[in-house]
Design a protein around this motif. Structure first.
Motif, PDB file in Angstrom:
ATOM      1  N   GLU A  58       8.919  -2.390 -10.147  1.00  0.00           N
ATOM      2  CA  GLU A  58      10.012  -2.090 -11.078  1.00  0.00           C
ATOM      3  C   GLU A  58      11.376  -2.083 -10.386  1.00  0.00           C
ATOM      4  N   GLY A  59      11.389  -2.450  -9.102  1.00  0.00           N
ATOM      5  CA  GLY A  59      12.660  -2.580  -8.393  1.00  0.00           C
ATOM      6  C   GLY A  59      13.144  -1.340  -7.692  1.00  0.00           C
ATOM      7  N   LEU A  60      12.308  -0.312  -7.612  1.00  0.00           N
ATOM      8  CA  LEU A  60      12.704   0.923  -6.934  1.00  0.00           C
ATOM      9  C   LEU A  60      12.457   0.773  -5.435  1.00  0.00           C
ATOM     10  N   THR A  61      13.380   1.230  -4.617  1.00  0.00           N
ATOM     11  CA  THR A  61      13.231   1.152  -3.165  1.00  0.00           C
ATOM     12  C   THR A  61      12.515   2.405  -2.665  1.00  0.00           C
ATOM     13  N   VAL A  62      11.307   2.240  -2.174  1.00  0.00           N
ATOM     14  CA  VAL A  62      10.505   3.354  -1.662  1.00  0.00           C
ATOM     15  C   VAL A  62      10.816   3.514  -0.169  1.00  0.00           C
ATOM     16  N   PRO A  63      11.042   4.738   0.309  1.00  0.00           N
ATOM     17  CA  PRO A  63      11.368   4.947   1.730  1.00  0.00           C
ATOM     18  C   PRO A  63      10.345   4.280   2.650  1.00  0.00           C
ATOM     19  N   SER A  64      10.834   3.738   3.745  1.00  0.00           N
ATOM     20  CA  SER A  64       9.978   2.969   4.651  1.00  0.00           C
ATOM     21  C   SER A  64       8.860   3.804   5.239  1.00  0.00           C
ATOM     22  N   TRP A  65       9.129   5.114   5.461  1.00  0.00           N
ATOM     23  CA  TRP A  65       8.076   5.924   6.079  1.00  0.00           C
ATOM     24  C   TRP A  65       6.876   6.068   5.151  1.00  0.00           C
ATOM     25  N   VAL A  66       7.123   6.070   3.828  1.00  0.00           N
ATOM     26  CA  VAL A  66       6.018   6.154   2.861  1.00  0.00           C
ATOM     27  C   VAL A  66       5.190   4.873   2.928  1.00  0.00           C
ATOM     28  N   LYS A  67       5.856   3.724   2.984  1.00  0.00           N
ATOM     29  CA  LYS A  67       5.132   2.448   3.043  1.00  0.00           C
ATOM     30  C   LYS A  67       4.375   2.299   4.370  1.00  0.00           C
ATOM     31  N   GLU A  68       4.966   2.795   5.439  1.00  0.00           N
ATOM     32  CA  GLU A  68       4.284   2.748   6.738  1.00  0.00           C
ATOM     33  C   GLU A  68       3.053   3.655   6.741  1.00  0.00           C
ATOM     34  N   TRP A  69       3.174   4.788   6.077  1.00  0.00           N
ATOM     35  CA  TRP A  69       2.050   5.736   5.968  1.00  0.00           C
ATOM     36  C   TRP A  69       0.883   5.082   5.217  1.00  0.00           C
ATOM     37  N   ILE A  70       1.199   4.380   4.149  1.00  0.00           N
ATOM     38  CA  ILE A  70       0.166   3.687   3.372  1.00  0.00           C
ATOM     39  C   ILE A  70      -0.402   2.514   4.181  1.00  0.00           C
ATOM     40  N   ALA A  71       0.471   1.779   4.858  1.00  0.00           N
ATOM     41  CA  ALA A  71       0.023   0.626   5.651  1.00  0.00           C
ATOM     42  C   ALA A  71      -0.934   1.038   6.760  1.00  0.00           C
ATOM     43  N   ALA A  72      -0.817   2.301   7.203  1.00  0.00           N
ATOM     44  CA  ALA A  72      -1.701   2.800   8.263  1.00  0.00           C
ATOM     45  C   ALA A  72      -3.078   3.182   7.718  1.00  0.00           C
ATOM     46  N   GLY A  73      -3.281   2.954   6.422  1.00  0.00           N
ATOM     47  CA  GLY A  73      -4.590   3.228   5.822  1.00  0.00           C
ATOM     48  C   GLY A  73      -4.698   4.562   5.114  1.00  0.00           C
ATOM     49  N   ASN A  74      -3.596   5.283   4.957  1.00  0.00           N
ATOM     50  CA  ASN A  74      -3.614   6.585   4.294  1.00  0.00           C
ATOM     51  C   ASN A  74      -3.378   6.431   2.796  1.00  0.00           C
ATOM     52  N   THR A  75      -4.071   7.221   2.024  1.00  0.00           N
ATOM     53  CA  THR A  75      -3.952   7.115   0.566  1.00  0.00           C
ATOM     54  C   THR A  75      -3.406   8.386  -0.076  1.00  0.00           C
ATOM     55  N   SER A  76      -3.009   9.368   0.740  1.00  0.00           N
ATOM     56  CA  SER A  76      -2.469  10.614   0.194  1.00  0.00           C
ATOM     57  C   SER A  76      -1.649  11.326   1.259  1.00  0.00           C
ATOM     58  N   PHE A  77      -0.790  12.232   0.802  1.00  0.00           N
ATOM     59  CA  PHE A  77       0.014  13.034   1.733  1.00  0.00           C
ATOM     60  C   PHE A  77      -0.765  14.262   2.217  1.00  0.00           C
ATOM     61  N   TYR A  78      -1.747  14.680   1.415  1.00  0.00           N
ATOM     62  CA  TYR A  78      -2.595  15.818   1.774  1.00  0.00           C
ATOM     63  C   TYR A  78      -4.036  15.339   1.891  1.00  0.00           C
TER      64      TYR A  78
END
Length: 798
Positions: free
Chosen positions: A423-443
């Protein structure tokens, strides 16, 4: 180690300052309350011949503030007598007395220059070890103290109490650049243990954590409303409980805060951030500026986004139409997404159901939520170090059921980020890096422990030893046994906890069965028992629906069996040969109180609303409540020659009018709690304190409470009680059915038709309770009251 905090001083006696002083008083800490010297006499002072030099005039602001603490609602004090712990004074005559305090808090107007001037006056009285803090909702802590000495600055910090201080658990602590880290740690611990707060550490940025994100969320919601043409009611229907938020939602919250106050808070961010996109979000919306200019500032002016008006059918709440800027009757919105959210259980399920609705209300929820989640992620590291601090701040500062990052996990982190980016929203890079590392949640939960993301890795959520999480213990497979209504959980160190978890924690056969099973289990394998839970309320009473169904079917033997089971279970608990401690919190009513009464000690949270309220549904307490209060009266009266009637009159009034305590301390004043019972300010610590009480009793060679006889007022005392009830009926204060209930209650409390001063057994009193209860169940008006309570949630006066 810094010196302990035994005395405090608060400078500024406005609503916030006096509220903070009241919380010190609630915690048993003497507090000096100072304010400026008035420049003019009041008419009353002039009539008395006072001059501006009279002490009563010079101290007027602080004295008036202390007096108002006894009248303000919601009540800032746990007990009106606690006001005596606050000493009034003024800044010209008594400023030197702050040198005797261990913690000085300034709570003056939100103006940087005024605060700096005050700190300059405070520093000459500063002594090594003294803590000085500013209570501010967003002004820079470092800017305030920039010209103060290094020693002073090492003991200076921000402490943002949320209003009202008694009821709002959040306390944001904002260390300055030179604040001693040890002081921050010690003060945080003190505020959690002694003042009952949930502390989060915030960075010295505009509006800190909760107000920064909360204000952003309110502004983007208003923006969506204006852009898409939603009504006030539609926005509040979406942004309230349907999203795991308070009933006040968006616009009732703004009315409560005050639109002028809100604009001031928003402007603080606007004026102090450099990012242009962020500044635009915090720019004052024209509609808010217009409303403030018109005097529509919210509840304090009588009108804001809502207005109360009198109509032909009584008062009604009108809503503002932003198109015409006129008030009109509310239009309750309805849709599939709102209905799905209403039917779902728990904040997570409600939010998911709302977002999945596929209608314009689901769109509103998503468009607001996605912006808030991304903003919270953008501010991580700038306003707070961890996602948990941001989540805790929003839960305790704005009463959200889930913080932003908990919400993100609930709706699906990976899937929602993909949708945001599409939808064109810019998600912070640290969130995308966290997901790219294989994580699916913050907790993450693992081996009974909770972890949260911190500096690119999962970090264990460390709870202080005083915080015992029953949910966490269950995750560690510490449940000894359980059924649909209750569970027995191993707290460690030989102590077990009986946890209620039936709907509303109402007591039925399942809970009573588990109490009996728990007694047997603790007898064999544990040192003692704690009765506690961490539900919204401790217990709202017995299962009224079950009783009503049996009464309507005239199954009197079944009703008798239910009451006998309740009585026998409580009697078994009281005579148990191992220590039992009850730890109630919030609503503890009827059978909930009776479940606590057999305990050797009750350790209640301060916010415990405790009362035997059975007369509200046309009944009397019959699970041992009347018996226990009569026994206590007999014990308090003591010697046979002491008149027992005044003690019984007080109990009769308390139970007969269904009085509920306004706090744990008030429960002592009403006689529901004993002098030996304790009240704990931090509700998260009650189970820990109860566990420690079990261990102390066990170590001291515990012996069970022996059965005892009690002295009663008998038929003569019953006549006195009934005469008082008759007077209330003749004065029109109670109905004929109320009088019938009062007469039954008088018969039980008096011990029945026995001579005054007779000694009767506890079993005798239980029989009287049960007989009166059964006879009242047979009354049609009682059944009407029971039905009305179940359907309307409030008592019927018939």
């Amino acid at each position: 180690m810094h010196k302990p905090i035994r005395k405090a001083a608060v400078i500024g006696s406005g609503i916030m300052g006096s509220g903070i002083a009241a919380q010190f008083a609630n915690a048993g800490i003497p507090c000096l309350l100072l304010d400026r010297v008035p420049a003019q006499l009041t008419a009353a002072e002039a009539a008395k011949g006072y001059t501006l030099e009279h002490p009563a005039v010079r101290n007027r602001l602080a004295v008036s503030a202390i007096e108002n603490l006894k009248k303000t609602k919601p009540v800032p004090l746990y007990d009106h007598d606690f006001a005596e712990r606050i000493t009034p004074g003024n800044l010209e005559d008594h400023l030197s007395q702050i040198g005797e305090a261990d913690w000085v808090i300034e709570v003056v107007v939100e103006n940087l220059e005024i605060k700096k001037e005050l700190l300059a006056k405070v520093e000459p009285y500063w002594k090594p070890g003294m803590i000085v803090s500013t209570n501010t909702s967003g002004i820079s802590v470092n800017a305030m103290a920039e010209v103060r000495s290094q020693e002073f600055r090492s003991h200076f910090l921000g402490t943002h109490f949320f209003n009202p201080p008694r009821y709002m658990k959040l306390l944001e602590i904002i260390p300055g650049e030179m604040t001693n880290p040890e002081l921050v740690t010690e003060l945080s611990s003190f505020c959690e243990r002694t003042l009952g707060k949930t502390v989060v550490l915030a960075k010295d940025t505009p509006n800190f954590i909760a107000n920064r994100i909360g204000t952003y969320g309110l502004l983007v919601t208003l923006g969506e409303m204006i852009d898409k043409g939603y009504t006030v009611e539609e926005v509040d229907a979406v942004t309230g409980p349907a999203m795991g938020r308070p009933k006040s939602a968006t616009f009732r919250t703004l009315d409560l805060v005050g639109l002028d106050t809100f604009l001031h808070v928003a402007d603080n961010v606007y004026s102090n951030v450099s990012n242009e996109a962020e500044k635009q979000v915090f720019a004052a919306p024209e509609v808010l500026k217009q409303m403030v200019a018109q005097g529509r500032t919210g509840e304090k002016s009588g009108q804001g986004f809502y207005r109360k008006a009198k109509g032909p059918d009584g008062s009604q709440i009108l809503a503002l139409d932003l198109q015409s800027m006129e008030y009109r009757p509310q239009k309750k919105p309805a849709s599939g997404s709102l209905e799905a959210a209403k039917l779902a259980k728990g904040a997570k399920a409600k939010t998911v159901a709302l977002l999945a609705g596929g209608d314009r209300y689901a769109d509103l929820a998503w468009n607001v939520l996605k912006q808030v989640l991304v903003y919270a992620a953008e501010k991580l590291g700038e306003i707070a170090e961890s996602v948990r601090e941001i989540d805790e701040a929003m839960k305790w500062g704005f009463n959200w059921e889930m913080g932003p990052f908990e919400t993100w996990d609930a709706i699906g982190l990976v899937r929602s980020v993909s949708k945001m980016e599409a939808e064109g929203l810019t998600v912070p890079s640290w969130v995308k890096e966290w997901i790219a590392a294989g994580n699916t949640s913050f907790y993450r939960k693992e081996d009974g422990k909770l972890f949260h993301v911190f500096e690119g890795r999962y970090k264990d959520v460390e709870l202080p030893p005083e915080v015992i999480s029953l949910k966490g213990l269950k995750m560690q497979n510490r449940v000894v046994k359980g059924n649909s209504g209750a569970s027995l959980i191993d707290l460690g160190d030989g102590v077990a906890c009986l946890e209620f978890h039936s709907p509303n924690n109402a007591i039925g056969g399942d809970i009573l069965s588990m109490i009996s099973q728990s007694v047997e289990e603790v007898r064999r394998n544990f040192t003692g028992l704690v009765i506690a839970n961490q539900g919204k309320n401790f217990c709202v009473g017995a299962n009224l629906m079950l009783l009503l169904m049996e009464a309507q079917d005239e199954e009197w033997d079944e009703v008798d069996d239910i009451i006998r089971l309740f009585q026998n279970t409580m009697y078994q608990l009281k005579r148990f040969e191992k220590p039992v401690i009850a730890a109630p919190h919030r609503m503890t009513l009827g059978g909930g109180v009776e479940a606590c009464m057999p305990a050797d000690q009750v350790i209640a949270a301060t916010e415990t609303y405790y009362g035997l309220v059975e007369v509200g549904v046309g009944l009397i307490p019959a699970g041992g409540g009347c018996k226990e209060l009569a026994l206590r009266a007999s014990q308090q009266a003591g010697l046979p020659e002491t008149d027992l009637q005044p003690y019984m009159n007080r109990i009769f009034e308390t139970v007969g009018t269904a009085k509920v305590s306004t706090s744990g301390h008030d429960a002592k004043n009403l006689g529901y709690l004993r002098p030996s019972d304790r009240v704990v300010l931090n509700p998260d610590h009650t189970i820990y304190e109860a566990k420690q009480a079990v261990l102390r009793l066990a170590a001291s060679g515990y012996e069970p409470i022996p059965e005892s006889k009690l002295r009663v007022v008998g038929s003569e005392g019953k006549a006195v009680l009934r005469l008082g009830a008759l007077g209330m009926r003749e004065s029109g204060f109670i109905s004929d059915h109320d009088l019938l209930i009062a007469n039954k209650l008088a018969h039980v409390l008096a011990g029945g038709d026995v001579p005054a001063g007779s000694l009767v057994t506890e079993r005798h009193m239980l029989d009287l309770e049960r007989e009166a209860f059964l006879s009242l169940c047979g009354e049609s008006k009682t059944r009407q009251r029971m039905q009305y309570m179940l359907t309307k949630g409030k008592p019927l006066r018939n």
